[in-house]
Motif scaffolding. Structure first.
Motif, PDB file in Angstrom:
ATOM      1  N   VAL A 239       4.568  35.781 -73.383  1.00  0.00           N
ATOM      2  CA  VAL A 239       3.771  36.426 -74.416  1.00  0.00           C
ATOM      3  C   VAL A 239       4.513  37.686 -74.868  1.00  0.00           C
ATOM      4  O   VAL A 239       5.099  38.406 -74.039  1.00  0.00           O
ATOM      5  CB  VAL A 239       2.355  36.774 -73.897  1.00  0.00           C
ATOM      6  N   PRO A 240       4.557  37.978 -76.163  1.00  0.00           N
ATOM      7  CA  PRO A 240       5.262  39.187 -76.625  1.00  0.00           C
ATOM      8  C   PRO A 240       4.585  40.453 -76.120  1.00  0.00           C
ATOM      9  O   PRO A 240       3.364  40.523 -75.974  1.00  0.00           O
ATOM     10  CB  PRO A 240       5.176  39.084 -78.155  1.00  0.00           C
ATOM     11  N   GLU A 241       5.391  41.452 -75.846  1.00  0.00           N
ATOM     12  CA  GLU A 241       4.816  42.733 -75.442  1.00  0.00           C
ATOM     13  C   GLU A 241       4.002  43.339 -76.590  1.00  0.00           C
ATOM     14  O   GLU A 241       4.203  43.003 -77.756  1.00  0.00           O
ATOM     15  CB  GLU A 241       5.909  43.700 -75.001  1.00  0.00           C
ATOM     16  N   GLN A 242       3.048  44.161 -76.216  1.00  0.00           N
ATOM     17  CA  GLN A 242       2.158  44.849 -77.149  1.00  0.00           C
ATOM     18  C   GLN A 242       1.301  43.890 -77.994  1.00  0.00           C
ATOM     19  O   GLN A 242       0.810  44.261 -79.059  1.00  0.00           O
ATOM     20  CB  GLN A 242       2.951  45.791 -78.070  1.00  0.00           C
ATOM     21  N   SER A 243       1.147  42.657 -77.507  1.00  0.00           N
ATOM     22  CA  SER A 243       0.254  41.724 -78.197  1.00  0.00           C
ATOM     23  C   SER A 243      -1.166  42.261 -78.159  1.00  0.00           C
ATOM     24  O   SER A 243      -1.591  42.888 -77.170  1.00  0.00           O
ATOM     25  CB  SER A 243       0.300  40.348 -77.526  1.00  0.00           C
ATOM     26  N   VAL A 244      -1.924  42.001 -79.203  1.00  0.00           N
ATOM     27  CA  VAL A 244      -3.307  42.479 -79.240  1.00  0.00           C
ATOM     28  C   VAL A 244      -4.129  41.696 -78.229  1.00  0.00           C
ATOM     29  O   VAL A 244      -3.803  40.559 -77.868  1.00  0.00           O
ATOM     30  CB  VAL A 244      -3.908  42.325 -80.650  1.00  0.00           C
ATOM     31  N   ALA A 245      -5.218  42.294 -77.758  1.00  0.00           N
ATOM     32  CA  ALA A 245      -6.111  41.621 -76.819  1.00  0.00           C
ATOM     33  C   ALA A 245      -6.649  40.336 -77.449  1.00  0.00           C
ATOM     34  O   ALA A 245      -7.030  40.319 -78.619  1.00  0.00           O
ATOM     35  CB  ALA A 245      -7.262  42.544 -76.433  1.00  0.00           C
ATOM     36  N   GLY A 246      -6.643  39.279 -76.686  1.00  0.00           N
ATOM     37  CA  GLY A 246      -7.101  37.985 -77.190  1.00  0.00           C
ATOM     38  C   GLY A 246      -5.979  37.062 -77.612  1.00  0.00           C
ATOM     39  O   GLY A 246      -6.225  35.916 -77.996  1.00  0.00           O
ATOM     40  N   THR A 247      -4.722  37.551 -77.535  1.00  0.00           N
ATOM     41  CA  THR A 247      -3.582  36.701 -77.879  1.00  0.00           C
ATOM     42  C   THR A 247      -3.430  35.576 -76.854  1.00  0.00           C
ATOM     43  O   THR A 247      -3.518  35.806 -75.648  1.00  0.00           O
ATOM     44  CB  THR A 247      -2.287  37.533 -77.920  1.00  0.00           C
ATOM     45  N   VAL A 248      -3.211  34.358 -77.342  1.00  0.00           N
ATOM     46  CA  VAL A 248      -3.064  33.215 -76.441  1.00  0.00           C
ATOM     47  C   VAL A 248      -1.732  33.302 -75.699  1.00  0.00           C
ATOM     48  O   VAL A 248      -0.665  33.430 -76.315  1.00  0.00           O
ATOM     49  CB  VAL A 248      -3.161  31.887 -77.216  1.00  0.00           C
ATOM     50  N   PHE A 278      -5.239  39.980 -68.114  1.00  0.00           N
ATOM     51  CA  PHE A 278      -5.384  38.636 -68.672  1.00  0.00           C
ATOM     52  C   PHE A 278      -6.781  38.085 -68.400  1.00  0.00           C
ATOM     53  O   PHE A 278      -7.495  38.536 -67.505  1.00  0.00           O
ATOM     54  CB  PHE A 278      -4.330  37.693 -68.075  1.00  0.00           C
ATOM     55  N   ALA A 279      -7.148  37.076 -69.195  1.00  0.00           N
ATOM     56  CA  ALA A 279      -8.421  36.367 -69.020  1.00  0.00           C
ATOM     57  C   ALA A 279      -8.143  34.881 -69.202  1.00  0.00           C
ATOM     58  O   ALA A 279      -7.125  34.486 -69.773  1.00  0.00           O
ATOM     59  CB  ALA A 279      -9.456  36.847 -70.032  1.00  0.00           C
ATOM     60  N   ILE A 280      -9.065  34.046 -68.710  1.00  0.00           N
ATOM     61  CA  ILE A 280      -8.915  32.607 -68.864  1.00  0.00           C
ATOM     62  C   ILE A 280     -10.246  32.005 -69.290  1.00  0.00           C
ATOM     63  O   ILE A 280     -11.317  32.433 -68.815  1.00  0.00           O
ATOM     64  CB  ILE A 280      -8.408  31.944 -67.558  1.00  0.00           C
ATOM     65  N   ASN A 281     -10.190  31.071 -70.210  1.00  0.00           N
ATOM     66  CA  ASN A 281     -11.389  30.349 -70.622  1.00  0.00           C
ATOM     67  C   ASN A 281     -11.726  29.333 -69.528  1.00  0.00           C
ATOM     68  O   ASN A 281     -10.929  28.446 -69.233  1.00  0.00           O
ATOM     69  CB  ASN A 281     -11.140  29.638 -71.950  1.00  0.00           C
ATOM     70  N   GLY A 285      -9.152  26.362 -69.918  1.00  0.00           N
ATOM     71  CA  GLY A 285      -7.963  26.776 -69.192  1.00  0.00           C
ATOM     72  C   GLY A 285      -6.986  27.587 -70.007  1.00  0.00           C
ATOM     73  O   GLY A 285      -5.854  27.828 -69.565  1.00  0.00           O
ATOM     74  N   VAL A 286      -7.385  28.031 -71.198  1.00  0.00           N
ATOM     75  CA  VAL A 286      -6.499  28.836 -72.042  1.00  0.00           C
ATOM     76  C   VAL A 286      -6.481  30.281 -71.549  1.00  0.00           C
ATOM     77  O   VAL A 286      -7.540  30.915 -71.417  1.00  0.00           O
ATOM     78  CB  VAL A 286      -6.935  28.777 -73.514  1.00  0.00           C
ATOM     79  N   ILE A 287      -5.280  30.785 -71.272  1.00  0.00           N
ATOM     80  CA  ILE A 287      -5.105  32.175 -70.835  1.00  0.00           C
ATOM     81  C   ILE A 287      -4.838  33.043 -72.056  1.00  0.00           C
ATOM     82  O   ILE A 287      -4.044  32.681 -72.924  1.00  0.00           O
ATOM     83  CB  ILE A 287      -3.944  32.304 -69.834  1.00  0.00           C
ATOM     84  N   THR A 288      -5.515  34.186 -72.128  1.00  0.00           N
ATOM     85  CA  THR A 288      -5.307  35.149 -73.213  1.00  0.00           C
ATOM     86  C   THR A 288      -5.066  36.530 -72.625  1.00  0.00           C
ATOM     87  O   THR A 288      -5.356  36.784 -71.451  1.00  0.00           O
ATOM     88  CB  THR A 288      -6.526  35.189 -74.155  1.00  0.00           C
ATOM     89  N   THR A 289      -4.555  37.419 -73.469  1.00  0.00           N
ATOM     90  CA  THR A 289      -4.381  38.803 -73.034  1.00  0.00           C
ATOM     91  C   THR A 289      -5.724  39.525 -73.079  1.00  0.00           C
ATOM     92  O   THR A 289      -6.566  39.244 -73.928  1.00  0.00           O
ATOM     93  CB  THR A 289      -3.387  39.534 -73.940  1.00  0.00           C
ATOM     94  N   ALA A 290      -5.911  40.435 -72.132  1.00  0.00           N
ATOM     95  CA  ALA A 290      -7.139  41.233 -72.093  1.00  0.00           C
ATOM     96  C   ALA A 290      -6.862  42.686 -72.451  1.00  0.00           C
ATOM     97  O   ALA A 290      -7.727  43.544 -72.334  1.00  0.00           O
ATOM     98  CB  ALA A 290      -7.771  41.148 -70.703  1.00  0.00           C
TER      99      ALA A 290
END
Length: 335
Positions: A239-248, A278-281, A285-290
């Motif tokens: 995942v790219p650095e400084q991605s906004v929260a919720g980025t897959v 991070f968070a996961i649905n 099973g989709v992981i996103t940034t928190a």
């Protein structure tokens, strides 16, 4: 004397309390020939029990009991011509256990029509017979009587052939030649053998001539939750650095060898570490940034623990854990 009297009164009250908690001894329920997964069979009625401490258990793993005492089918279940029975036990703080025998029947059984599976004039395929995988002995164990009582009175004998008899796996099933009672002789792994097609033949005892048309019967091996879910792919994401929260970040894929489209294979996803980043649905099973603070220059990799659990994440579900490696990709954020 007064102490003895008080003790006796207390004993009577205790015994009254123990005997007052009960469930019905037996219960007959009309159900479909095939009970779908999620179907509520009945709700266990209790009387004068300590519901806070009461614990209900049942022997048939094709069903489960919910917190409101409903008996629910975990997997699709076929009701054999002779019906299906299993026991439910109730126990509370009294320490005593009560048993209720549940009889599942369908309308054809209640009408008491003769089966006559092997008659030439009324030859028909019976519904599948069901056995539970990994069944515990003692063996041999009766499954079902293949013929009606009227046919059993004739001077005939029965033979059986097919997978599980004279084909791999050998001698798993046997048939009493005189009564037509089908028996299983050992445990079966459903994931290896989900069903069997067996052929029954009838011969005259005096002439040894075949007297009825051959009949194919199907024995279905019902699933128990004996396989934990497993990860399908490597748990490596970027995942790219400084991605906004919720980025897959990526998707965790998992599978389960138990019966498809049942609670045994309904998987929930959890993160047990890295929850600040991070968070996961739990469903997909989709992981996103928190957070939006991921910084590659500060830390370029994060190791988080993923837990997958079947039975829709229930406490009694089987689980597996794995470590996901999340690499933080670089962006042009430094002069």
């Amino acid at each position: 004397m007064a102490n003895v009297l008080i003790f006796n009164i207390c004993l009577v009250l205790m015994l009254s309390r123990v005997e007052s908690c009960f469930i019905p001894k037996s219960l007959y329920i009309i159900v479909p020939d095939t009970i779908p997964a999620g179907y509520t069979i009945t709700t266990v009625e209790v009387a004068n029990c300590d519901t806070e401490s009461m614990h209900l258990t049942l022997e048939d793993q094709r069903f489960t009991i919910t917190s409101n005492r409903a008996i629910v089918a975990v997997t699709p279940v076929s009701v054999a011509p002779g019906g299906r029975t299993f026991s439910v036990w109730a126990r509370d703080n009294s320490g005593l256990e009560s048993e209720m025998v549940v009889h599942l029947v369908h309308s054809a059984i209640r009408e008491k029509k003769p089966t006559g599976f092997l008659k030439r004039s009324k030859r028909r395929s019976p519904p599948p017979f069901n056995i539970l995988e990994n069944g515990k002995g003692p063996f041999p164990r009766n499954i079902e009587k293949i013929v009606s009582d009227s046919e059993a009175k004739h001077q005939v004998y029965y033979t059986i052939t097919g997978p599980g008899v004279n084909q791999n796996p050998l001698e798993l099933f046997s048939l009493n030649p005189g009564t037509g009672m089908l028996m299983v002789n050992g445990p079966i792994d459903r994931e290896e053998f989900p069903w069997f097609i067996l052929t029954i033949r009838v011969f005259d005892k005096l002439t040894n001539m075949e007297t009825y048309l051959p009949l194919d019967i199907k024995v279905v091996v019902d699933d128990v939750n004996d396989n934990a879910p497993t990860f399908v792919d490597q748990l490596q994401f970027t995942v790219p650095e400084q991605s906004v929260a919720g980025t897959v970040v990526g998707k965790v894929n998992a599978t389960d060898r138990d019966l498809a489209e049942s609670l045994h294979t309904k998987i929930k996803y959890f993160l047990t570490t890295g929850l600040d980043l991070f968070a996961i649905n739990s469903e997909t099973g989709v992981i996103t940034t928190a957070t939006n603070t991921l910084d590659r220059e500060a830390k370029d990799k994060h190791m988080v623990t993923v837990l997958i659990k079947d039975m829709d994440g229930a406490v009694n579900g089987l689980s597996t854990t794995g470590t996901a490696t999340i690499t933080v990709g670089d962006i042009n954020d430094n002069n």
